[in-house]
Design an enzyme around this catalytic site. Structure first.
Site, PDB file in Angstrom:
ATOM      1  N   ARG A 135       0.844  -1.189   0.000  1.00 23.32           N
ATOM      2  CA  ARG A 135       0.000   0.000   0.000  1.00 23.32           C
ATOM      3  C   ARG A 135       0.880   1.240   0.000  1.00 23.32           C
ATOM      4  O   ARG A 135       1.968   1.246   0.607  1.00 23.32           O
ATOM      5  CB  ARG A 135      -0.834  -0.038   1.276  1.00 23.32           C
ATOM      6  CG  ARG A 135      -1.811   1.103   1.465  1.00 23.32           C
ATOM      7  CD  ARG A 135      -2.979   0.974   0.560  1.00 23.32           C
ATOM      8  NE  ARG A 135      -4.114   1.764   1.012  1.00 23.32           N
ATOM      9  CZ  ARG A 135      -5.145   2.050   0.244  1.00 23.32           C
ATOM     10  NH1 ARG A 135      -5.192   1.626  -1.017  1.00 23.32           N
ATOM     11  NH2 ARG A 135      -6.170   2.734   0.698  1.00 23.32           N
ATOM     12  N   THR A 155      -9.581   0.583  -9.670  1.00 21.00           N
ATOM     13  CA  THR A 155      -8.715  -0.384  -9.032  1.00 21.00           C
ATOM     14  C   THR A 155      -8.779  -1.581  -9.950  1.00 21.00           C
ATOM     15  O   THR A 155      -9.667  -1.668 -10.782  1.00 21.00           O
ATOM     16  CB  THR A 155      -9.296  -0.704  -7.647  1.00 21.00           C
ATOM     17  OG1 THR A 155      -9.251   0.481  -6.883  1.00 21.00           O
ATOM     18  CG2 THR A 155      -8.547  -1.795  -6.918  1.00 21.00           C
ATOM     19  N   THR A 181      -4.079  -0.536  -7.238  1.00 15.54           N
ATOM     20  CA  THR A 181      -4.895   0.630  -7.555  1.00 15.54           C
ATOM     21  C   THR A 181      -4.103   1.916  -7.606  1.00 15.54           C
ATOM     22  O   THR A 181      -3.017   2.018  -7.004  1.00 15.54           O
ATOM     23  CB  THR A 181      -6.024   0.777  -6.496  1.00 15.54           C
ATOM     24  OG1 THR A 181      -6.923   1.797  -6.906  1.00 15.54           O
ATOM     25  CG2 THR A 181      -5.479   1.093  -5.112  1.00 15.54           C
ATOM     26  N   ASN A 207      -6.254   4.364  -6.947  1.00 16.76           N
ATOM     27  CA  ASN A 207      -7.451   4.861  -6.278  1.00 16.76           C
ATOM     28  C   ASN A 207      -8.462   5.311  -7.318  1.00 16.76           C
ATOM     29  O   ASN A 207      -9.255   4.520  -7.791  1.00 16.76           O
ATOM     30  CB  ASN A 207      -7.151   5.960  -5.249  1.00 16.76           C
ATOM     31  CG  ASN A 207      -8.370   6.216  -4.368  1.00 16.76           C
ATOM     32  OD1 ASN A 207      -9.213   5.330  -4.222  1.00 16.76           O
ATOM     33  ND2 ASN A 207      -8.493   7.391  -3.817  1.00 16.76           N
ATOM     34  N   ASP A 224      -8.037   8.204   0.453  1.00 13.28           N
ATOM     35  CA  ASP A 224      -8.546   7.099   1.284  1.00 13.28           C
ATOM     36  C   ASP A 224      -8.367   7.380   2.772  1.00 13.28           C
ATOM     37  O   ASP A 224      -8.951   6.701   3.613  1.00 13.28           O
ATOM     38  CB  ASP A 224      -7.856   5.775   0.926  1.00 13.28           C
ATOM     39  CG  ASP A 224      -8.546   5.066  -0.231  1.00 13.28           C
ATOM     40  OD1 ASP A 224      -9.591   5.558  -0.684  1.00 13.28           O
ATOM     41  OD2 ASP A 224      -8.041   4.020  -0.675  1.00 13.28           O
ATOM     42  N   SER A 252      -7.810   0.856   3.541  1.00 12.75           N
ATOM     43  CA  SER A 252      -8.314   0.377   2.248  1.00 12.75           C
ATOM     44  C   SER A 252      -9.523  -0.524   2.443  1.00 12.75           C
ATOM     45  O   SER A 252      -9.809  -0.972   3.558  1.00 12.75           O
ATOM     46  CB  SER A 252      -7.192  -0.418   1.572  1.00 12.75           C
ATOM     47  OG  SER A 252      -7.653  -1.033   0.394  1.00 12.75           O
ATOM     48  N   SER A 253     -10.214  -0.795   1.352  1.00 12.69           N
ATOM     49  CA  SER A 253     -11.282  -1.803   1.359  1.00 12.69           C
ATOM     50  C   SER A 253     -10.912  -3.010   0.493  1.00 12.69           C
ATOM     51  O   SER A 253     -11.716  -3.937   0.341  1.00 12.69           O
ATOM     52  CB  SER A 253     -12.582  -1.206   0.805  1.00 12.69           C
ATOM     53  OG  SER A 253     -12.972  -0.100   1.573  1.00 12.69           O
ATOM     54  N   GLY A 293     -13.752  -1.580  -6.800  1.00 11.21           N
ATOM     55  CA  GLY A 293     -15.113  -1.126  -6.493  1.00 11.21           C
ATOM     56  C   GLY A 293     -15.212  -0.295  -5.236  1.00 11.21           C
ATOM     57  O   GLY A 293     -16.301  -0.143  -4.672  1.00 11.21           O
ATOM     58  N   GLY A 294     -14.075   0.237  -4.742  1.00 12.71           N
ATOM     59  CA  GLY A 294     -14.118   1.115  -3.578  1.00 12.71           C
ATOM     60  C   GLY A 294     -14.736   0.424  -2.381  1.00 12.71           C
ATOM     61  O   GLY A 294     -14.399  -0.714  -2.058  1.00 12.71           O
TER      62      GLY A 294
HETATM   63  O1  DON Z   1      -8.082   1.010  -1.317  1.00 12.09           O
HETATM   64  C1  DON Z   1      -9.253   1.260  -1.522  1.00 12.09           C
HETATM   65  O2  DON Z   1     -10.165   0.796  -0.879  1.00 12.09           O
HETATM   66  C2  DON Z   1      -9.607   2.182  -2.687  1.00 12.09           C
HETATM   67  N1  DON Z   1      -8.471   3.016  -2.994  1.00 12.09           N
HETATM   68  C3  DON Z   1     -10.041   1.350  -3.850  1.00 12.09           C
HETATM   69  C4  DON Z   1     -10.455   2.219  -5.020  1.00 12.09           C
HETATM   70  C5  DON Z   1     -11.304   1.509  -5.998  1.00 12.09           C
HETATM   71  O3  DON Z   1     -11.613   0.357  -5.874  1.00 12.09           O
HETATM   72  C6  DON Z   1     -11.794   2.357  -7.122  1.00 12.09           C
HETATM   73  N2  DON Z   1     -12.327   1.554  -8.193  1.00 12.09           N
HETATM   74  N3  DON Z   1     -13.324   1.090  -8.451  1.00 12.09           N
END
Ligand code: DON
Length: 572
Positions: free
Chosen positions: A100, A376, A394, A396, A418, A447-448, A467-468
């Site tokens: 990360r 991501t 990612t 982000n 984030d 993060s997720s 997918g955030g």
């Molecule tokens: O680490 C995370 O949770 C976010 N930066 C992920 C971002 C993400 O999945 C965007 N795309 N769909």
């Protein structure tokens, strides 16, 4: 009469496919072979993974080669200027690599706030002030250093070829460039590559990125030092400074990835390993499975409101606990706290199987220790030995902070968003996060991402998603479809999904996820329902106990799934 019959049969088939069943009961056919399987967001990247497996490389060689080609051909998410996580199961070893991004040493808690203490969201999203110190160069190298079988230069080679000799722009990339034109136009160096002459690249055209090819060649020759120290590090820092960023040479030189103990738990007869802090993903997945087992979720009907209601209630509680999480050094709760049988018992006991609990009534864990965050990409690989890699990486946001480092050819991330720029206020994913995830020098932002490997009796599955905030819930549903309901990979991925994240207090549902009566039932129980186009884009591979390797790419997004020696399944 015939027409009526035909339309009747057609409606049954449509209904069955909405319900995730195929008309004859057989699993939809997907490519399968014994030599290994790869699923990623781009055909050229998947092909690089297969190239490694065909040459005798293992799952790590394939995963790293795939990730590096994504850094060229899928610039909205694949990267050298971002970071990520990997869960690897190599033989009997199960490990988590945290690569990360970290906050630069000059980062401060109030750096994204105006004079009234309100967050200025563009600052943590656009331009290099939004960038964390990239972790990917060390991450990919470290994975290969520890477990790779093929020579490092061989693993980097497909990415060098793609950047140097050119790659064909897919429909999805052309669309992404179009959608993100404003961001790409903001920085000259980015526009020069991705919007030449102010125009996006057309689908089918060939793009070459010589500067990126040179960076990759240096990386192949000298490893991460080639990017994080010396002349390339100098251009990164200069580009950052010219555009208001705070990255320093020391930040880049000091970066190190960390091997961590994965979140491990047993659920529904399977062993599961997923990502620990600084990702919330594994904890949310563990809490989900733990509470669902306590609520006897597997025994409820797949159709109707009961299962969705329980998922929403479980996630409402898991995401409330997420409020306490952050970098392991400042987190206000640990995985042990939040996955303890006692806490899961207590949490599950507060769930009313008939009524939604208002999110305002669900508070985060308040245990003894302390008081009281498109684009991501995920790739999954299994090899012929049953080794498995789930890797999510990612920038982000789509194309990260938008700044392409000129002589180096890669984009910088906007991962700083984030962090909770203003604790208690929602971020771009609507996530409300706490003090534990406040900006701080050297910290890793919460993060997720949920790269996950699950196994049982000689069978292994590797999966994950972008997918955030919807990554843990999307990943959980596909996993549950397999480990609870025994779905084949394709049905497990295709089946429509739902999402809940505590705040805002709503169930998001993909089209066809909930029949009208089910929606009415959920509303009657006190839920509110919103529409959402995709809850994660899941890339998944599996090796069955008799050695058959399979791969499926989520049809919701760009993807390419393939097995050694067989035809590819491609979604452009
Ligand atoms: O680490 C995370 O949770 C976010 N930066 C992920 C971002 C993400 O999945 C965007 N795309 N769909």
């Amino acid at each position: 009469m015939k027409r009526v019959l035909r339309s009747g049969i057609l409606s049954v088939i449509v209904l069955l496919s909405i319900l995730g069943l195929s008309a004859c009961g057989a699993a939809p056919s997907i490519p399968a072979a014994t030599g290994g399987a790869v699923a990623s967001a781009a055909p050229r990247a998947t092909a690089a993974g297969l190239e490694m497996l065909e040459e005798g490389g293992n799952a790590i060689d394939a995963a790293v080669a795939t990730a590096l080609v994504l850094a060229v051909v899928h610039p909205n998410a694949g990267n050298l200027g971002g970071g990520g996580f990997a869960i690897v199961r190599m033989g009997d070893e199960v490990e988590a690599l945290d690569f990360r991004e970290t906050a630069p040493a000059a980062a401060r808690a109030e750096m994204y706030l105006d004079e009234h203490g309100e967050a200025i969201s563009d600052l943590s999203l656009i331009g290099p002030l939004a960038a964390g110190v990239p972790g990917s160069p060390h991450g990919y190298f470290e994975l290969h250093r520890r477990y790779g079988a093929l020579p490092w230069s061989r693993v980097v080679d497909p990415a060098i070829r793609a950047a140097r000799d050119g790659f064909v722009v897919t429909d999805r990339l052309a669309e992404a460039l179009e959608e993100n034109q404003d961001l790409l136009a903001r920085f000259e160096t980015t526009a020069a590559v991705w919007l030449p002459g102010g125009q996006t690249h057309d689908a089918g055209s060939t793009v070459r990125i010589p500067a990126l090819a040179e960076s990759l060649q240096a990386y192949a020759d000298r490893g991460p030092a080639a990017l994080m120290e010396g002349s390339i590090a100098e251009v990164v820092v200069a580009a950052s400074e010219r555009n208001g960023g705070i990255l320093s040479l020391k930040d880049l030189a000091d970066y190190r990835p960390v091997w961590r103990r994965p979140i491990r738990f047993r659920a529904f007869g399977w062993e599961i390993a997923s990502m620990p802090l600084p990702s919330s993903g594994g904890i949310i997945l563990g809490q989900t499975c733990g509470m669902l087992e306590r609520l006897d979720w597997a025994a409820k009907s797949r159709f109707g409101a009961d299962r969705t209601h329980l998922l929403a209630e479980v996630w409402r509680r898991a995401y409330a606990d997420r409020f306490l999480l952050g970098d392991p050094s400042t987190s206000h709760a640990t995985a042990e706290d939040l996955l303890s049988p006692k806490w899961l018992d207590r949490r599950a006991a507060t769930i009313d199987v008939e009524r939604a609990t208002a999110s305002d009534e669900v508070l985060p864990w308040s245990g003894p220790t302390p008081t009281e965050s498109d684009q991501t990409t995920h790739l999954s690989v299994v090899d012929s030995e049953g080794n498995a890699v789930a890797l999510t990486t990612t920038l982000n946001g789509s194309f990260g902070c938008g700044l392409l480092v000129p002589e180096a050819g890669f984009l910088l991330n906007n991962e700083m968003d984030d962090f909770a720029a203003q604790p208690g206020k929602p971020n771009q994913f609507g996530l409300v996060q706490g003090e534990a995830n406040a900006v701080g020098p050297g910290k890793r932002m919460l993060s997720s991402m949920t790269p996950t490997v699950a196994w049982r009796d000689g069978e292994v599955v590797a999966l994950g998603a972008p997918g955030g905030s919807r990554i843990p819930t999307g990943t959980a549903q596909v996993l549950l479809n397999i480990i609870v309901d025994g779905d084949g990979l394709k049905s497990a991925v295709d089946r429509p999904r739902v999402h809940h994240q505590w705040r805002p207090d709503a169930i998001w549902a993909e089209a066809d996820a909930l029949a009208t009566e089910t929606q009415q039932d959920l509303i009657r129980r006190g839920h509110s329902i919103r529409k959402r186009n995709a809850v994660g884009l899941v890339q998944i591979t599996r090796r069955t106990s008799d050695g058959e390797c399979q791969a499926v790419a989520d049809p919701r997004g760009p993807g390419s799934a393939a097995v050694v020696g067989k035809n590819k399944e491609i979604h452009q």
